[in-house]
Motif scaffolding. Structure first.
Motif, mmCIF file in Angstrom:
data_model
loop_
_atom_site.group_PDB
_atom_site.id
_atom_site.type_symbol
_atom_site.label_atom_id
_atom_site.label_comp_id
_atom_site.label_asym_id
_atom_site.label_seq_id
_atom_site.Cartn_x
_atom_site.Cartn_y
_atom_site.Cartn_z
ATOM 1 N N ARG A 176 9.389 3.009 -2.207
ATOM 2 C CA ARG A 176 9.600 2.083 -3.322
ATOM 3 C C ARG A 176 10.966 2.202 -4.003
ATOM 4 N N PHE A 177 11.743 3.214 -3.669
ATOM 5 C CA PHE A 177 13.080 3.330 -4.248
ATOM 6 C C PHE A 177 14.179 2.968 -3.246
ATOM 7 N N LYS A 178 13.787 2.496 -2.070
ATOM 8 C CA LYS A 178 14.774 2.143 -1.051
ATOM 9 C C LYS A 178 15.524 0.878 -1.455
ATOM 10 N N THR A 179 16.818 0.843 -1.189
ATOM 11 C CA THR A 179 17.639 -0.330 -1.460
ATOM 12 C C THR A 179 17.825 -1.135 -0.184
ATOM 13 N N TRP A 188 -1.973 -3.031 -14.138
ATOM 14 C CA TRP A 188 -3.244 -2.474 -13.690
ATOM 15 C C TRP A 188 -3.008 -1.272 -12.790
ATOM 16 N N VAL A 189 -4.088 -0.608 -12.411
ATOM 17 C CA VAL A 189 -4.049 0.480 -11.435
ATOM 18 C C VAL A 189 -4.395 -0.129 -10.090
ATOM 19 N N ASP A 190 -3.408 -0.275 -9.235
ATOM 20 C CA ASP A 190 -3.570 -0.938 -7.951
ATOM 21 C C ASP A 190 -3.958 0.074 -6.881
ATOM 22 N N ASP A 191 -4.503 -0.421 -5.785
ATOM 23 C CA ASP A 191 -4.779 0.438 -4.639
ATOM 24 C C ASP A 191 -4.861 -0.419 -3.390
ATOM 25 N N ALA A 192 -5.126 0.216 -2.267
ATOM 26 C CA ALA A 192 -5.119 -0.491 -0.986
ATOM 27 C C ALA A 192 -6.184 -1.576 -0.912
ATOM 28 N N THR A 193 -7.251 -1.441 -1.661
ATOM 29 C CA THR A 193 -8.329 -2.434 -1.624
ATOM 30 C C THR A 193 -8.108 -3.546 -2.637
ATOM 31 N N PRO A 204 5.365 -8.322 -8.208
ATOM 32 C CA PRO A 204 6.055 -7.480 -7.234
ATOM 33 C C PRO A 204 4.988 -6.797 -6.385
ATOM 34 N N PRO A 205 5.345 -5.921 -5.455
ATOM 35 C CA PRO A 205 4.313 -5.416 -4.553
ATOM 36 C C PRO A 205 3.043 -4.890 -5.217
ATOM 37 N N HIS A 206 3.151 -4.140 -6.296
ATOM 38 C CA HIS A 206 1.944 -3.545 -6.874
ATOM 39 C C HIS A 206 2.087 -3.361 -8.384
ATOM 40 N N GLY A 207 0.955 -3.422 -9.093
ATOM 41 C CA GLY A 207 0.873 -2.948 -10.467
ATOM 42 C C GLY A 207 1.232 -3.898 -11.581
ATOM 43 N N TYR A 208 1.906 -5.016 -11.255
ATOM 44 C CA TYR A 208 2.339 -5.966 -12.282
ATOM 45 C C TYR A 208 2.006 -7.391 -11.858
ATOM 46 N N ASN A 217 0.791 -1.213 0.000
ATOM 47 C CA ASN A 217 0.000 0.000 0.000
ATOM 48 C C ASN A 217 0.835 1.280 0.000
ATOM 49 N N LYS A 218 0.318 2.349 0.603
ATOM 50 C CA LYS A 218 0.984 3.657 0.566
ATOM 51 C C LYS A 218 2.341 3.612 1.278
ATOM 52 N N ASP A 219 2.450 2.766 2.274
ATOM 53 C CA ASP A 219 3.722 2.610 2.977
ATOM 54 C C ASP A 219 4.809 2.151 2.011
ATOM 55 N N TRP A 220 4.459 1.176 1.151
ATOM 56 C CA TRP A 220 5.411 0.735 0.125
ATOM 57 C C TRP A 220 5.676 1.847 -0.886
ATOM 58 N N LEU A 221 4.627 2.534 -1.324
ATOM 59 C CA LEU A 221 4.762 3.585 -2.333
ATOM 60 C C LEU A 221 5.793 4.621 -1.907
#
Length: 398
Positions: free
Chosen positions: A172-175, A366-371, A342-346, A165-169
């Motif tokens: 999302r660039f953290k190594t 797709w367009v992902d979201d928290a739900t 991966p976490p979202h979108g693919y 979710n938003k926490d990942w967003l």
């Protein structure tokens, strides 16, 4: 993240030999045919169903006795008319686990790793429970905490690294370093005694990747190239490391969230997959996935006994050592698979017949979201319909 049904929320919360290519692939590839000569309207219909359900883009590749078919539907990028490329690059998510398992089993074949030996013998620096074997890592029966978050026995959610979710967003660039991920997992109580249950856990495959590096004395990416990519001629597959860009043409995934009463949609085709080292961090294409999974199931990468081990599932999840075994019914038979996200979108698809002669590979955005959105709820039935078109001629599995 569990690839059994990406991108479902449950999945996210349980939520990973050298030879010349011509000789290695002999008898496994099928002749390619141009789409215009090989239209397959039933496949186009099954593909379009994803777009009609709300997914933004789809690219598919099917190899079978009729030749090779590729197609795409939807859009490459929101606001543009261009379709997704039919062999564009994408984040393959947990399909990575099949590659890593293959490398571990190759080391077993070479006598360098004992499949039922303690992982602690190879990675003593982590102080692992000596009951945890290499097999348990590959089969998800180790009981280790999933560093992307996991459930306690009472059903309460225990967060790990920011992976949802938003926490990942926002992260999302953290190594991340793989050792960091493992030590986070080991700081949490085990979910169950080693071998007592089966639960999909990314930690298992990050450890498996570290085992490959430790035993071989070579980096993960170098071993991947030596053992799989070069022998098979896979030119478009690579471990992402800390890179954030997909190379070449690709479709875009998205994440949508609410802020201050307004809906915001973010392009997340750029993301850092080091948070899934060895468990979901590869970049590939439909062509490369098809070639790899065909060769693997045709017995070109592992000795017969180890391929049998790999494809023998634990009954709880129908998961073997790096792949699922799925019986489509008496009229269709068995298929082997490992999808990914991966976490979202693919989302990524990778299916094969037992002999490797029929494969289905693909990527969905797709367009992902928290739900997870209404489209995500339709994912299982859409994939099921597509798989039956390829492996059952559209029949309903029994």
């Amino acid at each position: 993240m569990r690839t059994q049904t990406p991108p479902a929320a449950k999945a996210m919360r349980r939520a990973a030999v050298t030879a010349v290519a011509a000789a290695l692939l002999a008898g496994t590839a099928t002749p390619a045919m141009a789409a215009k000569d090989h239209d397959r309207p039933e496949l186009r219909k099954a593909m379009q169903a994803f777009v009609d359900a709300g997914f933004t883009g789809v690219q598919l590749r099917v190899r079978d006795e009729r030749g090779e078919w590729t197609g795409s539907a939807g859009v490459r990028k929101l606001g543009q008319a261009a379709k997704p490329p039919t062999n564009g690059s994408f984040w393959v998510g947990s399909n990575t686990k099949t590659f890593v398992s293959t490398m571990v089993l190759q080391l077993v074949a070479e006598g360098k790793v004992r499949l039922d030996g303690p992982v602690d013998d190879y990675l003593p620096e982590y102080g692992l429970d000596r009951r945890i074997t290499v097999r348990m890592l590959l089969q998800h029966t180790s009981g280790l905490f999933n560093y992307t978050g996991d459930f306690d026995p009472d059903g309460s959610w225990v967060p790990g690294i920011p992976a949802m979710n938003k926490d990942w967003l926002d992260n999302r660039f953290k190594t991340y370093q793989p050792e960091e991920l493992v030590r986070l997992a080991l700081s949490k109580p085990a979910r169950f005694d080693p071998g007592a249950d089966q639960q999909y856990t990314n930690t298992n495959y990050t450890l498996a990747m570290l085992l490959v590096e430790k035993v071989s004395g070579r980096a993960y990416g170098e071993q991947l190239r030596q053992r799989i990519l070069r022998p098979l001629g896979l030119k478009d597959t690579l471990p992402a490391g800390n890179r954030t860009e997909l190379p070449g043409p690709h479709a875009h995934g998205y994440y949508r969230y609410e802020e201050d009463g307004r809906s915001k949609t973010v392009d997340i085709s750029r993301q850092n997959l080091s948070l899934l080292s060895g468990a979901g961090d590869l970049i590939s294409t439909t062509k490369d996935l098809a070639t790899f999974f065909s060769a693997l199931n045709a017995g070109k990468l592992l000795p017969p006994a180890l391929l049998t081990e790999m494809r023998t599932p634990n009954p709880k999840m129908s998961y073997g050592l790096g792949m699922y075994a799925e019986n489509l019914g008496s009229d269709c038979g068995m298929v082997y698979r490992h999808n990914g996200s991966p976490p979202h979108g693919y989302g990524a698809l990778m299916y094969s017949s037992p002999d490797g002669r029929t494969t289905l590979t693909g990527s969905v955005t797709w367009v992902d979201d928290a739900t997870r959105g209404p489209a995500a709820a339709k994912w299982p039935s859409l994939v099921d319909g597509l798989v039956k078109q390829v492996f059952c001629d559209g029949q309903t599995a029994g």
